[in-house]
Design an enzyme around this catalytic site. Structure first.
Site, PDB file in Angstrom:
ATOM      1  CD  GLN A   1      -1.664   1.544  -6.070  1.00 29.07           C
ATOM      2  OE1 GLN A   1      -2.757   2.067  -6.128  1.00 29.07           O
ATOM      3  NE2 GLN A   1      -1.467   0.300  -6.532  1.00 29.07           N
TER       4      GLN A   1
ATOM      5  NE  ARG B   1      -7.648  -7.561  -3.657  1.00 32.98           N
ATOM      6  CZ  ARG B   1      -7.470  -7.407  -2.363  1.00 32.98           C
ATOM      7  NH1 ARG B   1      -8.109  -6.473  -1.729  1.00 32.98           N
ATOM      8  NH2 ARG B   1      -6.654  -8.182  -1.702  1.00 32.98           N
ATOM      9  CB  CYS B   2      -8.504  -6.940 -11.886  1.00 35.73           C
ATOM     10  SG  CYS B   2      -8.583  -5.986 -13.365  1.00 35.73           S
TER      11      CYS B   2
ATOM     12  CD  GLU C   1      -3.947  -7.359  -9.589  1.00 32.39           C
ATOM     13  OE1 GLU C   1      -3.480  -8.190 -10.373  1.00 32.39           O
ATOM     14  OE2 GLU C   1      -3.940  -6.156  -9.795  1.00 32.39           O
TER      15      GLU C   1
HETATM   16  N1  PCD Z   1       2.331 -16.923  -3.765  1.00 30.77           N
HETATM   17  C1  PCD Z   1       2.178 -15.860  -2.973  1.00 30.77           C
HETATM   18  C2  PCD Z   1       1.755 -14.652  -3.537  1.00 30.77           C
HETATM   19  C3  PCD Z   1       1.619 -13.568  -2.721  1.00 30.77           C
HETATM   20  N2  PCD Z   1       1.860 -13.667  -1.422  1.00 30.77           N
HETATM   21  C4  PCD Z   1       1.737 -12.479  -0.572  1.00 30.77           C
HETATM   22  O1  PCD Z   1       0.515 -11.853  -0.796  1.00 30.77           O
HETATM   23  C5  PCD Z   1       0.674 -10.420  -0.868  1.00 30.77           C
HETATM   24  C6  PCD Z   1       0.202  -9.890  -2.269  1.00 30.77           C
HETATM   25  O2  PCD Z   1       1.125 -10.300  -3.230  1.00 30.77           O
HETATM   26  P1  PCD Z   1       0.942 -10.052  -4.781  1.00 30.77           P
HETATM   27  O3  PCD Z   1      -0.177 -10.854  -5.306  1.00 30.77           O
HETATM   28  O4  PCD Z   1       2.251 -10.219  -5.415  1.00 30.77           O
HETATM   29  O5  PCD Z   1       0.458  -8.544  -4.918  1.00 30.77           O
HETATM   30  P2  PCD Z   1       1.272  -7.209  -4.648  1.00 30.77           P
HETATM   31  O6  PCD Z   1       1.906  -6.743  -5.903  1.00 30.77           O
HETATM   32  O7  PCD Z   1       2.063  -7.350  -3.440  1.00 30.77           O
HETATM   33  O8  PCD Z   1       0.087  -6.253  -4.258  1.00 30.77           O
HETATM   34  C7  PCD Z   1      -0.717  -5.671  -5.275  1.00 30.77           C
HETATM   35  C8  PCD Z   1      -2.153  -6.138  -5.085  1.00 30.77           C
HETATM   36  O9  PCD Z   1      -2.503  -6.108  -3.679  1.00 30.77           O
HETATM   37  C9  PCD Z   1      -3.900  -6.274  -3.411  1.00 30.77           C
HETATM   38  N3  PCD Z   1      -4.055  -6.427  -1.991  1.00 30.77           N
HETATM   39  C10 PCD Z   1      -4.104  -5.313  -1.174  1.00 30.77           C
HETATM   40  N4  PCD Z   1      -4.068  -5.504   0.140  1.00 30.77           N
HETATM   41  C11 PCD Z   1      -4.099  -4.421   0.950  1.00 30.77           C
HETATM   42  N5  PCD Z   1      -4.100  -4.620   2.285  1.00 30.77           N
HETATM   43  N6  PCD Z   1      -4.175  -3.174   0.464  1.00 30.77           N
HETATM   44  C12 PCD Z   1      -4.200  -2.948  -0.857  1.00 30.77           C
HETATM   45  O10 PCD Z   1      -4.237  -1.720  -1.329  1.00 30.77           O
HETATM   46  C13 PCD Z   1      -4.209  -4.020  -1.737  1.00 30.77           C
HETATM   47  N7  PCD Z   1      -4.280  -3.858  -3.097  1.00 30.77           N
HETATM   48  C14 PCD Z   1      -4.612  -5.015  -3.899  1.00 30.77           C
HETATM   49  C15 PCD Z   1      -4.206  -4.762  -5.317  1.00 30.77           C
HETATM   50  S1  PCD Z   1      -5.209  -3.845  -6.260  1.00 30.77           S
HETATM   51 MO1  PCD Z   1      -4.006  -3.155  -8.173  1.00 30.77          MO
HETATM   52  O11 PCD Z   1      -3.240  -1.787  -7.530  1.00 30.77           O
HETATM   53  O12 PCD Z   1      -5.626  -2.590  -8.742  1.00 30.77           O
HETATM   54  O13 PCD Z   1      -3.387  -3.224  -9.820  1.00 30.77           O
HETATM   55  S2  PCD Z   1      -2.708  -4.966  -7.444  1.00 30.77           S
HETATM   56  C16 PCD Z   1      -3.070  -5.257  -5.887  1.00 30.77           C
HETATM   57  C17 PCD Z   1       2.148 -10.132  -0.645  1.00 30.77           C
HETATM   58  O14 PCD Z   1       2.347  -9.823   0.699  1.00 30.77           O
HETATM   59  C18 PCD Z   1       2.808 -11.460  -0.964  1.00 30.77           C
HETATM   60  O15 PCD Z   1       3.974 -11.647  -0.380  1.00 30.77           O
HETATM   61  C19 PCD Z   1       2.256 -14.870  -0.847  1.00 30.77           C
HETATM   62  O16 PCD Z   1       2.451 -14.959   0.375  1.00 30.77           O
HETATM   63  N8  PCD Z   1       2.425 -15.955  -1.653  1.00 30.77           N
HETATM   64 CU   CU1 Z   2      -8.402  -4.253 -14.262  1.00 28.86          CU
END
Ligand code: PCD
Ligand code: CU1
Length: 807
Positions: free
Chosen positions: A238, A385-386, A761
């Site tokens: 990433q 996802r936060c 997120e």
């Molecule tokens: N106002 C606004 C904002 C935003 N957007 C869009 O929506 C999307 C997202 O963005 P953002 O919120 O800035 O974010 P980024 O940096 O690009 O990415 C990151 C995130 O992203 C989510 N989502 C998703 N989807 C998919 N398909 N796969 C994946 O793996 C994933 N992962 C998850 C996670 S866990 Mo961490 O790593 O836990 O810290 S952190 C995270 C991109 O395409 C953009 O451009 C729009 O349209 N408008």
């Molecule tokens: Cu977190």
């Protein structure tokens, strides 16, 4: 005259496909045809494969390792153990959290499935068969599984490698199994508010250990060219540039001789931020053997050894007046980090941005403390996802709001409305140190309540409760309200860095003579559609159709340095760099246009895809014409070409928010919950691509549903991991997933160049408390204050049973 000249303004806008367009995801053309290029698709000449020998025990001493039988298998090239890595000083590697993690276990193993040896062979199957033949003699030790017992007096020391060290990366350690204590806020003030509170509540809210479980597991291929002294590393990264820097620091190979390539990634969700033993072992093996070495995890390895998320035991306390005005908050967190602190947070933030836990409410005084401890579990602690412990914070405060509402006998939505930070208070300084950039919470909340007919739902719930009480129905109805504020876009260099590298991001663009362009960024899409959306930002800024702008990420030899994609930072940081790089191009284009049209720069005005002479609308130069001129007809003394680069250090984070509502029906006889309705209103400021946003919200809500209703990486008392396969670990499919209703408001960020905030997120952050609150709300009239997640049928049934509801 070109075609474009005869088009209407609307047609030109449509051709541009810029910000605000629901443009189809460009990358899907290859994905849906199975033509993506993932790490496992990369096949290099002479490549061999590595596989790990892993510990069956959670805690044991290694007495000996015998690899003879494995080495005798035809096709086996080598077996690496800690003894081989030690002379290279690579048996431990630094973690992002300032701890070290064993690459291969030296004297002890500290969690089940920990890496003990690395077997390299001609193919995966041979490597895997030979791994079974490596004999490791273990002496079992008692494991610590319960985080609450980790710091007991006399508790066995887990990390002998740092035994007796009284200072850690984040201050003093007061026990062998203590990692850090992190505190923020006004302790005295918060204590006083709690002592003086007319009404107070306190609850232990646990956010269980879960795992991001991306479709594609983690993988790497190291290829060392010994003659050139160059290392090429493919991987599911990433943050490719950070991997290059760490690889250079660890190996001593100069950074310009390391090329890191993250090809297509099949989902990251935080799981692919950190550095894993597999990466280090494939590098060492390639250096030793002189051929490319591939390592690809299987599902069990992914779930049981690469970064987990959460495992936060949060004791929340709120004080309020009798009529529901909150006067103070306190929270203590016991954070179970497993065997090594490999949490992926900005370096100065051992508990991430947990101090966003005052949520969307104007709470005058607050205090948070977090104790991190070691246990015999897998290391990690990723966002999933936060943005850095924000989902934990949102879950704690949103649960506590319901607990308080129940005690006050007040409606949960009303309590929230009563305590919101008001629109006029932005930029708002929270009691725990953040400056919220913008928001309009009451509007979002009211829009949600109207859309779902909140009052009607509560009436229906009251009737349903009576029916159940009369014995006319066996279904309890729960309504879960959640209002969240996220903090994304790490981050300003004054408080955010990773191992000392400031968390800026970048965009570089080259406009070609014929008017198409290539842009490269320091982030890395894992499915988020960056190829589609960054081009939209650029299209609007430079007047070149998004179709004609190629986007590239993930190759450190070509992309400008950036900190990667996680914490929904791509839009707030790299997206801002894209807008600014576009403005640099446009500024140069304006000079060229002035030259072409023989007027002063100031006489020109911009219109979608061209400059026009003010007052003489027929005199114009399109971006296409300007691009051509940049290569052959420039003003005297101007540098040829049309290229620019921008590195953007954001002045602040962005603070997206949302109002969510969940309606759940619970069958008291089976404990089965069915989600009847889920409404999600998100405000992420300026919306770049509404269709992509909707997809992001669907994905995030699905993961929130998974977490709230079934996901858990549990351990038994011996430290055996219970959630290590998809037989035991819940991954929702389209079959279980409810239908999502999405909605939005738009409150632009005042400091972002195009007013956009992150969104990826948010649905997880807001979703988890909405589901959980819905389930618990179904029982609130029976005096239930809290029920631990995940709300599986078994657990919910137990609750029904305890309440005497079952037959
Ligand atoms: N106002 C606004 C904002 C935003 N957007 C869009 O929506 C999307 C997202 O963005 P953002 O919120 O800035 O974010 P980024 O940096 O690009 O990415 C990151 C995130 O992203 C989510 N989502 C998703 N989807 C998919 N398909 N796969 C994946 O793996 C994933 N992962 C998850 C996670 S866990 Mo961490 O790593 O836990 O810290 S952190 C995270 C991109 O395409 C953009 O451009 C729009 O349209 N408008
Ligand atoms: Cu977190």
């Amino acid at each position: 005259m070109s075609d474009a000249a005869t088009m209407t303004l609307e047609e030109r806008e449509a051709t541009l496909g810029g910000v605000g367009t629901a443009r189809k995801r460009k990358e899907d053309v290859r994905f849906i045809q199975g033509a993506g290029n993932y790490v496992d698709d990369v096949k290099l000449p002479g490549m061999v494969f590595g596989d790990f020998v892993r510990s069956p025990y959670a805690h044991a001493r290694i007495k000996s390792i015998n690899a003879e039988a494995a080495l005798a298998v035809p096709g086996v090239k080598a077996v690496l153990t800690a003894a081989d890595l030690k002379p290279l000083n690579l048996h431990y590697m630094p973690t992002l959290a300032g701890d070290v993690q064993a690459v291969l276990a030296e004297e002890k193993v500290l969690f089940q499935n920990q890496e003990v040896a690395f077997v390299i062979a001609e193919d995966r199957y041979i490597a895997s068969d030979a791994a079974e033949l490596v004999e490791v003699d273990y002496e079992e030790l008692p494991p610590i599984v319960d985080a609450f017992k980790a710091m007991d007096e006399g508790a066995i020391c887990l990390r002998e490698d740092i035994q007796g060290k009284t200072e850690g990366a984040h201050g003093a350690r007061r026990h062998d199994n203590h990692i850090f204590t992190w505190e923020i806020g006004d302790k005295e003030g918060a204590d006083k508010a709690l002592a003086d509170g007319e009404v107070t509540v306190k609850e232990l809210v646990t956010y269980q250990r879960v795992h991001p479980s991306p479709l594609e597991t983690c993988a790497s291929i190291a290829s060392m060219d010994k003659i050139k002294g160059e290392l090429t590393l493919y991987g599911t990264f990433q943050a490719p540039h950070v991997v290059r820097t760490v690889a250079s620091l660890l190996s001593g190979i100069p950074e310009h001789k390391i090329r890191v390539i993250a090809p297509d990634i099949g989902g990251g969700f935080g799981n692919k931020v950190g550095v894993y033993p597999g990466y280090v072992c494939s590098i060492v093996a390639s250096i030793v053997l002189g051929v490319p070495v591939k390592w690809v995890e299987d599902r069990i390895e992914n779930l049981s050894s690469t970064a987990f998320a959460r495992d936060y035991h949060m004791t929340g306390e709120l004080a309020a007046t009798k009529d529901g005005k909150i006067t103070g908050l306190k929270c203590h967190v016991l954070a179970d980090h497993g065997a090594f602190d490999a949490c992926a947070d900005p370096t100065k933030w051992p508990a991430g941005f947990f101090n966003i836990c005052t949520g969307s409410y104007d709470i005058p005084v607050a205090h948070v403390s977090v104790d991190g401890v070691y246990t015999n579990k897998a290391p990690g602690g990723v966002a999933y996802r936060c943005s850095f412990r924000v989902t934990e914070a949102a879950y704690m405060i949103e649960r506590m709001m319901d607990v308080l509402a129940q005690k006050l006998e007040m409606d949960p939505a009303e309590l929230r409305l009563k305590n919101f930070v008001q629109p006029a208070q932005f930029p708002y300084n929270s009691a725990l140190g953040w400056e919220y950039d913008s928001g309009d919470y009451p509007t979002a909340m009211n829009q949600m309540m109207q859309a779902v007919d909140y009052a009607g739902l509560r009436r229906e719930q009251a009737e349903q409760r009576e029916k159940v009480a009369r014995g006319d129905s066996r279904t309890l109805m729960g309504i879960g309200v959640s209002f969240f504020t996220e903090i994304v876009g790490a981050g300003p260099s004054r408080n955010c860095d990773i191992l000392g590298v400031a968390m800026f991001d970048s965009c570089e663009i080259r406009v070609h003579p014929t008017g198409s362009a290539i842009a490269r960024l320091g982030t890395k899409s894992q499915g988020q559609a960056h190829e589609t959306t960054y081009a939209q930002i650029l299209a609007t800024e430079i007047g070149i159709p998004s179709e004609d702008i190629g986007i590239e990420e993930g190759d450190t030899d070509t992309a400008p340095y950036g900190l990667g994609t996680y914490g929904s930072r791509s839009t707030p940081v790299a997206g801002a760099a894209a807008a600014r790089v576009g403005r640099k191009i446009r500024a140069k284009a304006q000079k060229i246009a002035a030259h072409l049209l023989e007027v002063a720069e100031g006489d020109l005005e911009w219109e979608i895809d061209r400059f026009k002479v003010k007052g003489l609308p027929e005199k114009e130069a399109t971006m296409k014409e300007i691009a051509w001129a940049a290569y052959n007809n420039l003003p005297e003394g101007m540098e040829p070409g049309l290229e620019a680069v921008d590195y953007y250090d954001p002045p602040n984070m962005t603070y997206p928010f949302g109002a969510y509502l969940c309606v759940a029906d619970i069958d008291v006889d089976t404990g089965e919950t069915s989600i009847r309705r889920f409404y999600a209103l998100d405000d992420c400021g300026t919306r770049i691509n509404p269709m992509v946003i909707e997809g992001q919200v669907h994905g995030g809500l699905t993961e929130a549903f998974g977490i709230a209703m079934g996901q858990e990486i549990a351990y038994d008392e011996l430290g055996n991991v219970q959630g290590a396969s998809l037989m035991d670990y819940f991954l929702p499919t389209a079959v279980e997933t409810p239908v999502w209703e999405t909605d939005f408001t738009v409150t632009p960020s005042p400091h972002h160049p195009i007013g956009a905030k992150g969104v990826g997120e948010s649905p997880n952050v807001g979703g988890v408390p909405a589901f959980s609150n819905a389930v618990i709300d179904a029982f609130s009239h029976l005096g239930v204050k809290h029920m631990p997640m995940p709300h599986t049928a078994w657990r919910v049934w137990q609750q029904c049973h305890e309440l005497g509801l079952t037959k």
